[in-house]
Design a protein around this motif. Structure first.
Motif, short mmCIF file in Angstrom:
data_model
loop_
_atom_site.label_atom_id
_atom_site.label_comp_id
_atom_site.label_asym_id
_atom_site.label_seq_id
_atom_site.Cartn_x
_atom_site.Cartn_y
_atom_site.Cartn_z
N ILE A 71 0.87 -1.17 0.00
CA ILE A 71 0.00 0.00 0.00
C ILE A 71 0.91 1.23 0.00
CG2 ILE A 71 -1.68 1.35 1.32
CD1 ILE A 71 -2.74 -1.27 2.48
N VAL A 72 0.74 2.08 -0.99
CA VAL A 72 1.55 3.30 -1.08
C VAL A 72 0.62 4.51 -1.05
CG1 VAL A 72 3.23 4.60 -2.42
CG2 VAL A 72 3.28 2.10 -2.47
N GLU A 73 0.67 5.25 0.00
CA GLU A 73 -0.11 6.48 0.13
C GLU A 73 0.87 7.63 -0.07
OE1 GLU A 73 -3.90 8.26 0.76
OE2 GLU A 73 -3.26 6.21 0.36
N SER A 74 0.83 8.23 -1.27
CA SER A 74 1.88 9.16 -1.68
C SER A 74 2.10 10.30 -0.68
CB SER A 74 1.55 9.75 -3.06
OG SER A 74 1.53 8.74 -4.03
N SER A 75 1.03 10.77 -0.08
CA SER A 75 1.15 11.92 0.82
C SER A 75 1.97 11.64 2.07
CB SER A 75 -0.24 12.41 1.22
OG SER A 75 -0.98 11.35 1.79
N ILE A 76 2.11 10.35 2.43
CA ILE A 76 2.93 10.02 3.60
C ILE A 76 4.03 9.02 3.24
CG2 ILE A 76 1.32 10.62 5.44
CD1 ILE A 76 0.34 7.75 5.42
N ALA A 77 4.32 8.95 1.94
CA ALA A 77 5.40 8.07 1.48
C ALA A 77 6.52 8.85 0.81
CB ALA A 77 4.86 7.03 0.51
N LEU A 78 6.17 9.92 0.11
CA LEU A 78 7.17 10.70 -0.63
C LEU A 78 7.61 11.89 0.21
CD1 LEU A 78 5.43 10.69 -4.13
CD2 LEU A 78 7.22 9.16 -3.30
N MET A 79 8.80 11.79 0.76
CA MET A 79 9.29 12.84 1.65
C MET A 79 10.32 13.75 0.98
SD MET A 79 9.83 10.41 4.97
CE MET A 79 10.25 11.76 6.05
N HIS A 80 10.70 13.43 -0.26
CA HIS A 80 11.81 14.14 -0.87
C HIS A 80 11.47 15.54 -1.33
CE1 HIS A 80 9.56 12.40 -4.18
NE2 HIS A 80 10.16 13.22 -5.01
N HIS A 81 10.18 15.86 -1.46
CA HIS A 81 9.81 17.20 -1.90
C HIS A 81 10.19 18.26 -0.86
CE1 HIS A 81 6.51 15.89 -4.99
NE2 HIS A 81 7.68 15.35 -5.23
N VAL A 82 10.02 17.91 0.40
CA VAL A 82 10.30 18.78 1.55
C VAL A 82 9.37 20.00 1.54
CG1 VAL A 82 12.00 20.10 2.86
CG2 VAL A 82 12.68 17.99 1.70
N LEU A 83 9.46 20.80 0.49
CA LEU A 83 8.64 22.01 0.38
C LEU A 83 7.62 21.85 -0.73
CD1 LEU A 83 11.54 24.61 0.64
CD2 LEU A 83 10.04 23.82 2.48
N GLY A 84 6.53 22.63 -0.66
CA GLY A 84 5.53 22.59 -1.72
C GLY A 84 4.58 21.42 -1.56
N ASP A 85 4.09 20.89 -2.72
CA ASP A 85 3.12 19.81 -2.67
C ASP A 85 3.74 18.57 -2.07
OD1 ASP A 85 4.56 19.96 -5.31
OD2 ASP A 85 3.62 17.99 -5.56
N GLN A 86 2.96 17.87 -1.25
CA GLN A 86 3.41 16.65 -0.56
C GLN A 86 4.73 16.89 0.17
OE1 GLN A 86 3.36 13.49 -3.49
NE2 GLN A 86 1.14 13.32 -3.41
N GLY A 87 4.78 17.99 0.88
CA GLY A 87 6.01 18.37 1.59
C GLY A 87 6.07 17.84 3.00
N THR A 88 7.12 18.22 3.69
CA THR A 88 7.36 17.75 5.05
C THR A 88 6.25 18.18 6.01
OG1 THR A 88 9.74 17.77 4.69
CG2 THR A 88 8.99 17.78 6.97
N ALA A 89 5.75 19.41 5.85
CA ALA A 89 4.69 19.88 6.74
C ALA A 89 3.44 19.01 6.65
CB ALA A 89 4.34 21.33 6.41
N GLN A 90 3.08 18.63 5.42
CA GLN A 90 1.91 17.77 5.24
C GLN A 90 2.16 16.38 5.81
OE1 GLN A 90 3.38 19.86 3.01
NE2 GLN A 90 2.18 19.94 1.11
N TYR A 91 3.34 15.86 5.57
CA TYR A 91 3.68 14.53 6.10
C TYR A 91 3.58 14.53 7.63
CZ TYR A 91 6.48 10.59 7.64
OH TYR A 91 6.91 9.46 8.29
N ARG A 92 4.19 15.51 8.26
CA ARG A 92 4.17 15.57 9.73
C ARG A 92 2.75 15.61 10.26
NH1 ARG A 92 8.88 20.12 10.87
NH2 ARG A 92 10.70 18.74 10.66
N PHE A 93 1.89 16.31 9.55
CA PHE A 93 0.49 16.43 9.98
C PHE A 93 -0.26 15.12 9.78
CE2 PHE A 93 -3.96 17.29 8.91
CZ PHE A 93 -4.37 18.00 10.03
N LEU A 94 -0.17 14.56 8.57
CA LEU A 94 -1.03 13.44 8.20
C LEU A 94 -0.70 12.14 8.93
CD1 LEU A 94 -1.33 14.03 4.35
CD2 LEU A 94 -3.17 14.20 6.03
#
Length: 262
Positions: A71-94
């Motif tokens: 199961i791959v949920e992109s919003s909490i799997a892809l951390m390399h963006h850091v900033l912008g879409d699917q960024g670290t802030a969203q990951y930390r929240f979700l």
């Protein structure tokens, strides 16, 4: 001794510890996976952040058996963006929000007889624990690949109050310490050289291989992925296409259930 040598020595030592102490747990996990695959079920695999790397390695992968389903949920799997879409802030929240893990599972049409492998170094965050709790409530098996030394020293971030190793049916303890990074450099405050990902991936492959062995011991013939970058590329693609067709057959047989509206 170089930092690189020290790092490799540490990873080797940690792998040796897993080999020497976790063989029975890996065998138990493999039996659960073999039960699921032999009965036309799926073994779902999941992890957030870096834990997702080990989950992804379970299928499709050379030498892997058909029946594992990452199961791959992109919003909490892809951390390399850091900033912008699917960024670290969203990951930390979700990944700390309860209910998200349940929503993910409902999109994957879980059914009776399925199993779940969760890769989580800390084993304390909400999405991971959502999934573990829901599988247990459905009477389904949960396998944890986690660090008991780390997890036992930190508090759960889930309303159940539990950590992953306290919920799972089978726990494979990576033994990685709280810091994770293993090498210290004079003049540098923080350690470098994380080890949890390397060990978790190795454990995942050990479960996968042991599952094939368990199926063969039962007289079953597991469907194995073959390396296509070889001198038998056409054959390998044909074999792997049969594996993908088998995965599709298992997915197609599931009855659709619409996600809950809350």
């Amino acid at each position: 001794m170089s930092i690189a040598t020290g790092y490799f020595d540490d990873v080797i030592a940690k792998l040796a510890r897993v080999r020497d102490t976790q063989d029975e747990a890996i065998a138990q996990a493999a039996e659960i996976c073999a039960d699921t695959i032999a009965s036309d079920g799926l073994v779902f695999t999941f992890g957030t952040g870096h834990g997702g790397f080990a989950a992804l390695e379970m299928f499709p992968r050379t030498g892997g058996v058909t029946g594992f389903r990452p199961i791959v949920e992109s919003s909490i799997a892809l951390m390399h963006h850091v900033l912008g879409d699917q960024g670290t802030a969203q990951y930390r929240f979700l990944h700390t929000r309860e209910g998200y893990g349940n929503a993910i599972l409902r999109s994957h049409q879980i059914k009776e007889g399925d199993a779940l492998i969760l890769f989580s170094h800390s084993g304390i965050n909400a999405v991971i624990l959502d999934m573990a709790v829901e599988f247990k409530e459905r009477g389904l098996k949960v396998i944890a690949v986690t660090s008991v030394p780390h997890s036992s020293q930190v508090e759960s971030r889930h309303s159940s109050g539990h950590r992953l190793y306290e919920i799972a049916d089978v726990v494979i303890d990576t033994g990685i310490p709280l810091e994770d990074a293993s090498q210290f450099i004079d003049g540098l405050e923080f350690p470098v050289g994380p080890t949890s990902t390397s060990i978790a991936v190795a454990v995942g492959h050990a479960i996968n291989a042991s599952t094939s062995a368990a199926l063969v011991a039962r007289g079953e013939t597991p469907m194995i992925m073959v390396n296509t970058n070889s001198n038998r590329t056409k054959f390998a693609h044909q074999q792997n296409d049969r594996n993908y067709a088998e995965l599709w057959r298992r997915l197609r047989s599931r009855e659709f259930s619409a996600p809950e509206v809350r």
